[in-house]
Write a protein that holds these residues in place. Structure first.
Motif, PDB file in Angstrom:
ATOM      1  N   THR A   2       0.558  -1.342  -0.174  1.00 55.04           N
ATOM      2  CA  THR A   2       0.230  -0.256   0.196  1.00 55.04           C
ATOM      3  C   THR A   2       1.061   1.539  -0.284  1.00 55.04           C
ATOM      4  O   THR A   2       1.732   1.344   0.628  1.00 55.04           O
ATOM      5  N   ASP A  16       0.249   5.235   1.110  1.00 54.71           N
ATOM      6  CA  ASP A  16      -0.803   6.431   1.055  1.00 54.71           C
ATOM      7  C   ASP A  16      -0.165   7.392   1.786  1.00 54.71           C
ATOM      8  O   ASP A  16       0.410   7.661   1.723  1.00 54.71           O
ATOM      9  N   GLY A  17      -1.286   8.404   2.716  1.00 58.11           N
ATOM     10  CA  GLY A  17      -0.153   9.076   3.127  1.00 58.11           C
ATOM     11  C   GLY A  17      -1.017  10.233   2.478  1.00 58.11           C
ATOM     12  O   GLY A  17      -2.300  10.455   1.984  1.00 58.11           O
ATOM     13  N   GLU A  18       0.051  11.032   2.531  1.00 52.84           N
ATOM     14  CA  GLU A  18      -0.200  12.254   1.009  1.00 52.84           C
ATOM     15  C   GLU A  18       0.028  12.330  -0.001  1.00 52.84           C
ATOM     16  O   GLU A  18       1.082  12.475  -0.629  1.00 52.84           O
ATOM     17  N   PRO A  38      -4.127   7.316  -2.632  1.00 50.15           N
ATOM     18  CA  PRO A  38      -3.833   5.801  -2.118  1.00 50.15           C
ATOM     19  C   PRO A  38      -4.125   4.748  -3.230  1.00 50.15           C
ATOM     20  O   PRO A  38      -4.994   4.208  -3.851  1.00 50.15           O
ATOM     21  N   THR A  64      -3.728   0.613  -3.299  1.00 54.77           N
ATOM     22  CA  THR A  64      -2.699  -0.976  -2.671  1.00 54.77           C
ATOM     23  C   THR A  64      -2.632  -1.850  -4.060  1.00 54.77           C
ATOM     24  O   THR A  64      -3.939  -2.152  -5.002  1.00 54.77           O
ATOM     25  N   THR A  89       9.875   9.682   3.302  1.00 56.45           N
ATOM     26  CA  THR A  89       8.194   8.410   3.681  1.00 56.45           C
ATOM     27  C   THR A  89       8.880   7.517   4.591  1.00 56.45           C
ATOM     28  O   THR A  89       9.419   7.832   5.834  1.00 56.45           O
ATOM     29  N   TYR A 118       6.913   0.361   6.259  1.00 58.51           N
ATOM     30  CA  TYR A 118       6.777  -0.798   7.328  1.00 58.51           C
ATOM     31  C   TYR A 118       6.533  -1.669   6.336  1.00 58.51           C
ATOM     32  O   TYR A 118       6.454  -2.673   5.483  1.00 58.51           O
ATOM     33  N   LYS A 174       3.899  -1.433   3.547  1.00 54.50           N
ATOM     34  CA  LYS A 174       3.089  -0.154   3.092  1.00 54.50           C
ATOM     35  C   LYS A 174       4.278   1.717   3.362  1.00 54.50           C
ATOM     36  O   LYS A 174       5.563   1.133   4.257  1.00 54.50           O
ATOM     37  N   THR A 220       4.111   4.850   3.836  1.00 59.07           N
ATOM     38  CA  THR A 220       3.054   6.024   4.280  1.00 59.07           C
ATOM     39  C   THR A 220       3.947   7.587   3.311  1.00 59.07           C
ATOM     40  O   THR A 220       5.322   7.370   4.258  1.00 59.07           O
ATOM     41  N   ILE A 270       4.823  11.461   3.332  1.00 63.89           N
ATOM     42  CA  ILE A 270       4.118  12.218   5.309  1.00 63.89           C
ATOM     43  C   ILE A 270       5.277  13.699   4.947  1.00 63.89           C
ATOM     44  O   ILE A 270       5.618  13.395   4.310  1.00 63.89           O
ATOM     45  N   HIS A 323      10.471  11.483   9.285  1.00 62.95           N
ATOM     46  CA  HIS A 323       9.635  10.121   9.834  1.00 62.95           C
ATOM     47  C   HIS A 323      10.454  10.382  11.694  1.00 62.95           C
ATOM     48  O   HIS A 323      11.710  10.715  11.833  1.00 62.95           O
TER      49      HIS A 323
END
Ligand SMILES: Nc1nc2c(c(=O)[nH]1)N[C@H]1C(S)=C(S)[C@@H](COP(=O)(O)O)O[C@H]1N2
Ligand SMILES: [Mo]
Length: 455
Positions: free
Chosen positions: A149, A151-153, A157, A159, A228, A231, A297, A299, A301, A305
């Protein structure tokens, strides 16, 4: 009497190099001690390393002979209180499909590749180092249904399964170095905390996958996305499913570099579970910890981070040099990005015994320099008095390591140390001893050396 000295010097160099040095050189270790090794000291040193030392005149005081130390220049060691545990012999990894890697930690599993096992052009999977922070997840049964995935900013998004990732984006294969941020940590004095890597927290494999930037662009990053957060599915050592083992990230510009990749194959084989399969990041030139394994994942941001591994002194180096061993000032640290220059000798191995009469010694090695390239590798066999340029081989692509070769002349039988040092494309050279001390020991890149006995 001589016997007694011989035994005690060997032991002393293991446990208390400073005293050993004083015993051999006849007085307390000082900085410039060339030419003092003679008489009883020379005999004791010769007995300890197993041969006469043709270039003993150049042997610096405070130098732990490579034959008695792990391969790098270690200067006088401060006395530790409490004294460090006596070093045990290496413990070898027992892991299916892996060669004789040296175990640095068993929980989490951390194992490094002795320098002489990095002698292949491309590091085979069987020799590639392992660095886990938690517990590896069980191997995925159906790799192509692995889901990732973004996602975030982002405006869209995303997947996507590995199967679709392979269909939708253009694949590339690049040979690139992966190096742990703590590589070389064991050379720090006083010791830095963390896994005690020598030079073997590194390898160079062929990675197949897609550009991370292409996948991030498909999610349409917002203008606010600057970093970034990565995860994966490995489990925290505590067993607590809610705790992350590690979650690092990079500036968006680095993620968008065409060499930053989401990969599913290593040396043409499906990415092994232990190396993060089915899917991992490879962010070359930067600490290995940003090359997230078992990646599920990312995300985007709007700030740096702050996941596990991003804060305090983790993966950070000093802005202004600090006094080794002192209390760290948190304001004096910045995130470690490009890794420092390093050359290693991959053949012969440290401690190699060569036939009497050997006068031409063929050397092979590897060198790399984070985001930079290696401009030059130099070799010395006379304790650094004279240096000879090695021949650098061509690279396959950016971030490939630069293999090197050299042939050096040995004037007679005896004990030699081969020293190698690399200079990067910004003219920065490896130091003699690990410099820029920091509490968690990042950026330790002293020159490598191996002991060679002829005859
Ligand atoms: N999910 C996850 N990714 C991870 C780690 C980890 O513990 N968990 N370790 C990192 C560190 S510190 C390094 S040096 C590299 C090591 O990769 P390797 O084990 O394939 O050699 O993976 C990085 N990616
Ligand atoms: Mo690492």
């Amino acid at each position: 009497m001589a016997k007694k000295i011989e035994r005690s010097i060997q032991e002393l160099y293991q446990d208390d190099p400073q005293r050993a040095d004083a015993a051999v050189f006849g007085r307390e270790t000082g900085p410039s001690r060339r030419g003092f090794l003679n008489g009883a000291g020379l005999a004791a040193m010769g007995a300890a390393v197993g041969a006469t030392i043709p270039f003993h005149d150049n042997m610096p005081g405070g130098l732990i002979p490579a034959a008695l130390a792990q391969g790098t220049l270690t200067g006088p060691q401060p006395v530790q209180t409490p004294a460090p545990a006596a070093p045990k012999g290496p413990q070898y990894l027992e892991f299916p499909g892996k060669d004789k890697l040296v175990v640095i930690g068993d929980r989490p599993l951390v194992a490094e590749t002795p320098e002489h096992l990095l002698d292949d052009e491309t590091t085979p999977i069987s020799k590639f180092f392992i660095r886990n922070n938690g517990v590896a997840p069980e191997a995925a049964k159906d790799a192509d249904s692995w889901s990732l995935t973004i996602d975030g900013e982002v405006n869209k998004p995303l997947t996507i399964t590995l199967g679709d990732l392979k269909k939708r984006f253009k694949a590339q294969t690049q040979r690139m170095v992966l190096e742990c941020g703590g590589n070389g940590r064991s050379f720090y004095s006083p010791p830095a905390s963390g896994n005690q890597w020598t030079n073997g927290g590194a390898g160079c494999a062929e990675w197949t996958g897609v550009r991370l930037g292409d996948v991030l662009k498909a999610a349409d990053p917002k203008a606010t996305a600057i970093y970034t957060a990565n995860y994966g599915t490995d489990v925290h050592l505590s067993g607590d499913a809610k705790r992350l083992t590690l979650s690092r990230g990079v500036r968006l510009a680095k993620a968008m570099d065409p060499n930053s990749m989401i990969v599913w194959a290593m040396n043409g084989e499906a990415l092994p579970n232990i190396h993060g399969g089915p899917v991992r990041l490879i962010i070359p030139g930067w600490p290995g910890s940003v090359s997230h394994k078992w990646l599920n994942k990312i995300t985007l941001i709007n700030k740096e981070h702050d996941g596990p591994g991003m804060t305090g002194t983790s993966y950070r180096v000093t802005i202004k040099p600090m006094v080794p061993g002192d209390k760290a000032d948190p304001a004096n640290f910045k995130i470690l990005e490009s890794m420092p220059v390093r050359a290693i000798i991959t053949s012969p191995a440290n401690g190699a015994k060569l036939a009497a009469g050997t006068r031409d010694l063929k050397l092979r090695g590897a060198s790399w320099a984070g985001d930079l390239s290696v401009k030059q590798v130099d070799i010395s066999v006379d304790f650094g008095r004279t240096w000879q340029k090695a021949t650098l081989e061509k690279t396959k692509n950016k971030y490939d390591w630069q293999r090197w070769t050299a042939t050096v002349k040995l004037p007679s039988d005896g004990y030699y140390e081969v020293w190698s040092r690399a200079t990067d494309s910004n003219n920065v050279m490896q130091p003699h001893v690990a410099a820029y001390w920091n509490p968690a020991g990042y950026g330790g890149n002293p020159m490598h050396r191996v002991a060679v006995l002829v005859g």
